[in-house]
Scaffold this active site. Structure first.
Site, PDB file in Angstrom:
ATOM      1  CD  GLU A  99      63.159  10.880  -0.974  1.00  0.00           C
ATOM      2  OE1 GLU A  99      62.547   9.822  -0.829  1.00  0.00           O
ATOM      3  OE2 GLU A  99      62.610  11.916  -1.374  1.00  0.00           O
ATOM      4  CG  ASP A 126      60.664  15.280   5.342  1.00  0.00           C
ATOM      5  OD1 ASP A 126      61.172  15.355   4.209  1.00  0.00           O
ATOM      6  OD2 ASP A 126      60.348  14.206   5.894  1.00  0.00           O
ATOM      7  CG  ASP A 166      60.201  14.899  -0.345  1.00  0.00           C
ATOM      8  OD1 ASP A 166      60.208  13.769   0.153  1.00  0.00           O
ATOM      9  OD2 ASP A 166      59.409  15.246  -1.256  1.00  0.00           O
ATOM     10  CG  HIS A 199      57.728   7.798   4.875  1.00  0.00           C
ATOM     11  ND1 HIS A 199      59.077   8.032   4.748  1.00  0.00           N
ATOM     12  CD2 HIS A 199      57.118   8.699   4.074  1.00  0.00           C
ATOM     13  CE1 HIS A 199      59.269   9.032   3.909  1.00  0.00           C
ATOM     14  NE2 HIS A 199      58.103   9.462   3.481  1.00  0.00           N
ATOM     15  CG  ASP A 200      58.220   7.085   0.693  1.00  0.00           C
ATOM     16  OD1 ASP A 200      57.089   7.436   1.071  1.00  0.00           O
ATOM     17  OD2 ASP A 200      59.130   7.886   0.433  1.00  0.00           O
TER      18      ASP A 200
HETATM   19  O1  TEU Z   1      59.435  10.179  -1.741  1.00  0.00           O
HETATM   20  C1  TEU Z   1      60.087  10.212  -2.958  1.00  0.00           C
HETATM   21  C2  TEU Z   1      59.781   9.023  -3.692  1.00  0.00           C
HETATM   22  O2  TEU Z   1      58.765   8.986  -4.321  1.00  0.00           O
HETATM   23  C3  TEU Z   1      60.714   7.899  -3.636  1.00  0.00           C
HETATM   24  O3  TEU Z   1      60.999   7.453  -2.381  1.00  0.00           O
HETATM   25  C4  TEU Z   1      60.073   6.860  -4.423  1.00  0.00           C
HETATM   26  O4  TEU Z   1      59.130   6.194  -3.631  1.00  0.00           O
HETATM   27  C5  TEU Z   1      61.090   5.917  -4.942  1.00  0.00           C
HETATM   28  O5  TEU Z   1      62.074   6.610  -5.589  1.00  0.00           O
HETATM   29  C6  TEU Z   1      60.413   4.942  -5.853  1.00  0.00           C
HETATM   30  O6  TEU Z   1      60.263   5.391  -7.106  1.00  0.00           O
HETATM   31  C7  TEU Z   1      59.269  11.361  -1.070  1.00  0.00           C
HETATM   32  C8  TEU Z   1      58.559  11.109   0.225  1.00  0.00           C
HETATM   33  O7  TEU Z   1      59.358  10.284   1.023  1.00  0.00           O
HETATM   34  C9  TEU Z   1      57.204  10.523  -0.077  1.00  0.00           C
HETATM   35  O8  TEU Z   1      56.520  10.135   1.074  1.00  0.00           O
HETATM   36  C10 TEU Z   1      56.434  11.564  -0.847  1.00  0.00           C
HETATM   37  O9  TEU Z   1      55.193  11.035  -1.241  1.00  0.00           O
HETATM   38  C11 TEU Z   1      57.184  12.028  -2.077  1.00  0.00           C
HETATM   39  O10 TEU Z   1      58.549  12.307  -1.817  1.00  0.00           O
HETATM   40  C12 TEU Z   1      56.584  13.293  -2.598  1.00  0.00           C
HETATM   41  O11 TEU Z   1      56.867  14.335  -1.720  1.00  0.00           O
END
Ligand code: TEU
Length: 559
Positions: free
Chosen positions: A257, A101, A202, A330-331
């Site tokens: 991402e 990451d 990210d 994981h989100d």
């Molecule tokens: O996540 C980015 C993020 O916030 C998106 O996946 C979001 O959840 C989605 O667009 C809904 O709005 C990344 C990481 O995967 C996450 O775990 C971190 O908390 C975030 O970035 C900040 O680094």
């Protein structure tokens, strides 16, 4: 239709490891690198190609490692640099690859750069971050953070605000600053020179901010991200620079991402002559149930919405560009809990159906740890059991708006990120073999029934089915390179499509009943097709059982 160019990275299947929750070997309740090492045999057995390792860098862990305080180190909770190097060598020895990451939209506020930036306005690092004067009434503009509340925090000492699109301990880095960009290049080189095989980057779509910092004219959070925060004016220039300076010198995966991207932008990031990324994650299907106030304000959606979304995105990549396909991570809540039926009756067949969907779409599939054994959302009995700062921040604001604790907990159990972060259940030992200590977050409620060991033992398990699907994905390159052709159905519960690989004159047919009720089978002469895999015993050709999924093949007759 153009014929997709062959590239090794299109043919991979990625497995996402959330390091805190994979395997602990020290008894501190937190997964570690040696734990991953001890499970490489399992990953080989499963048949995945690439490990995406979540952040393992030093971090105060305000956001579980997505707040990095040293980009070139390993957090002692996870082990040492020597452990990392050993793991990497063993991953390669096992014939797999490892991507890390790269979290460079923001750092931790405990990173030495930020500490120096706060200590003095004259610090050379001050401009590594984004500072603005406040307005009379408060922050510089109305931007809100992904984690609720203003995206600006006042630095009392200088009287200026710093921007943080995520938590206030995650200040955004200022990519306008060339020295900062060089630091990032240096970090990327550091890990690539150790031999890693690429990065999952990210929220890379957020790194270029509109420099006028004007108010966001939207109420809906998804709109704010899509139309204000993402795809900023210089993002493609920054991506190309990183590619030209660093990435082009390595044979690697650059997976972005893509929060807030649309199909048109996605092709700009990943088009084959653009020199930016190889592939990108899009999030529209993850936002189907997000309401105006985001994830904790869920709205209903249908199977048709999910299908339409996947098809729209596939069409976006029809001519150029590439995506990585995922249905949970994981989100976001577990795929069977969110899109399917995770009841005891249908969990097994439903998890298998989603493995068919995940592994037969066009794009590089990414499996989140635990989906291969059909893990469902973990339920928390109280907020004290929760761990995620996003949940706590939203709780404060929803509570202030009058929501009861019980109602908030119900939403958090449906949509919160903790639902999906429980440790991997390996066996029937204490804490399902994850740790001999106290797990950092609650184990799933059902680990005595849902664990790796029990799935390895059972011939008809979800895990065995995933292995079968992964084998199929390797054997049938039509699943990688074939175009995706929807076969529209009147019955909204069915998702039926073909993968047509004209180069080899082959096509595959995917038939999915995405409902917990029996449905009439589509009007297709199945006798002309050879069945490759199915998740149910086919009782009658005329019907599909609940969550039944099948994949067929035939050769196209010569033109
Ligand atoms: O996540 C980015 C993020 O916030 C998106 O996946 C979001 O959840 C989605 O667009 C809904 O709005 C990344 C990481 O995967 C996450 O775990 C971190 O908390 C975030 O970035 C900040 O680094």
């Amino acid at each position: 239709m153009t014929i997709a160019e062959r590239n090794w990275w299109k043919e991979q299947v990625i497995y996402q490891i959330y390091p805190r929750s994979f395997q602990d070997t020290t008894g501190n309740g937190i997964g570690d690198l040696n734990g991953i090492l001890s499970r490489l045999d399992y990953l080989s057995y499963l048949g995945v190609d690439v490990i995406w390792l979540g952040p393992v860098y030093p971090s105060p862990n305000d956001d579980n490692g997505y707040d990095i305080s040293d980009y070139k180190g390993i957090h002692p909770d996870f082990g040492t640099m020597a452990d990392f190097e050993h793991l990497l060598a063993e991953v390669h020895r096992a014939g797999m690859k490892l991507i890390m990451d790269l979290v460079v939209n923001h750092s931790s506020d405990e990173h030495p750069w930020f500490k120096s930036a706060v200590a003095s306005k004259e610090s050379p690092y001050r401009d590594y971050y984004i500072w603005e004067e406040g307005k009379a009434s408060g922050p510089p503009n109305n931007w809100v953070s992904f984690f609720e509340g203003p995206a600006w925090t006042l630095d009392e000492k200088s009287g200026e605000y710093y921007l943080h699109l995520f938590g206030k301990k995650q200040p955004d880095l200022n990519w306008e600053n060339e020295l900062l960009r060089k630091e990032i290049q240096d970090v990327a080189r550091f890990w690539l020179d150790k031999g890693i095989d690429g990065f999952r980057m990210d929220v890379i779509s957020l790194i270029s901010k509109p420099q006028d910092f004007a108010d966001a004219p939207y109420e809906d959070f998804v709109d704010i991200v899509d139309k204000v925060y993402a795809n900023g004016p210089r993002v493609h220039e920054f991506m190309r620079e990183l590619h030209d300076e660093v990435f082009c010198h390595y044979d690697m995966i650059a997976l972005g991402e893509g929060a807030g991207i649309n199909p048109e932008e996605a092709v700009k990031y990943t088009g084959k002559d653009r020199g930016e990324l190889n592939m990108i994650f899009q999030f529209d299907h993850m936002h189907l149930d997000f309401g105006k106030k985001g994830r904790f304000d869920p709205v209903a959606f249908s199977v048709k919405d999910l299908k339409d979304c996947l098809l729209r995105w596939d069409a976006g990549f029809a001519e150029d560009g590439w995506q990585s396909i995922f249905l949970d991570n994981h989100d976001f809540a577990r795929m069977i809990s969110r899109f399917g039926d995770d009841s005891d009756q249908y969990r097994g067949v439903c998890a298998k159906l989603f493995s068919i969907l995940l592994l037969t779409q066009r794009g590089t599939p990414c499996i989140y740890q635990g989906s291969e054994i059909g893990m469902r959302n973990t339920h928390f009995d109280s907020l004290e059991e929760c761990r995620d700062l996003e949940t706590f921040n939203y709780y404060r604001s929803f509570k202030a708006a009058g929501m009861s604790d019980a109602d908030f907990l119900a939403v958090a159990n449906q949509m919160g990120r903790d639902t999906t972060r429980s440790p991997m259940p390996w066996n029937e030992d204490e804490n399902a073999g994850f740790t001999q200590g106290t797990p950092w977050i609650k184990m799933g409620d059902d680990v005595s029934a849902i664990n790796v060991q029990s799935d390895v033992m059972r011939a008809d398990s979800i895990l065995r089915f995933y292995r079968g699907m992964l084998r199929l994905r390797k054997e049938e390159l039509a699943l990688v390179y074939g175009s995706l052709v929807d076969l529209p159905q009147d019955n909204a519960s069915l998702f039926v499509y073909k993968r047509v690989w004209s180069t080899k004159k082959e096509e595959l047919l995917v038939v999915l009943n995405m409902s917990s009720t029996k449905q009439a089978a589509p009007d297709i002469d199945f006798s002309k097709w050879r069945l490759l895999i199915a998740n149910c015993l086919i009782k009658t050709p005329k019907h599909l059982s609940p969550w039944e999924g099948r994949v067929y093949k035939r050769n196209l007759s010569p033109q």
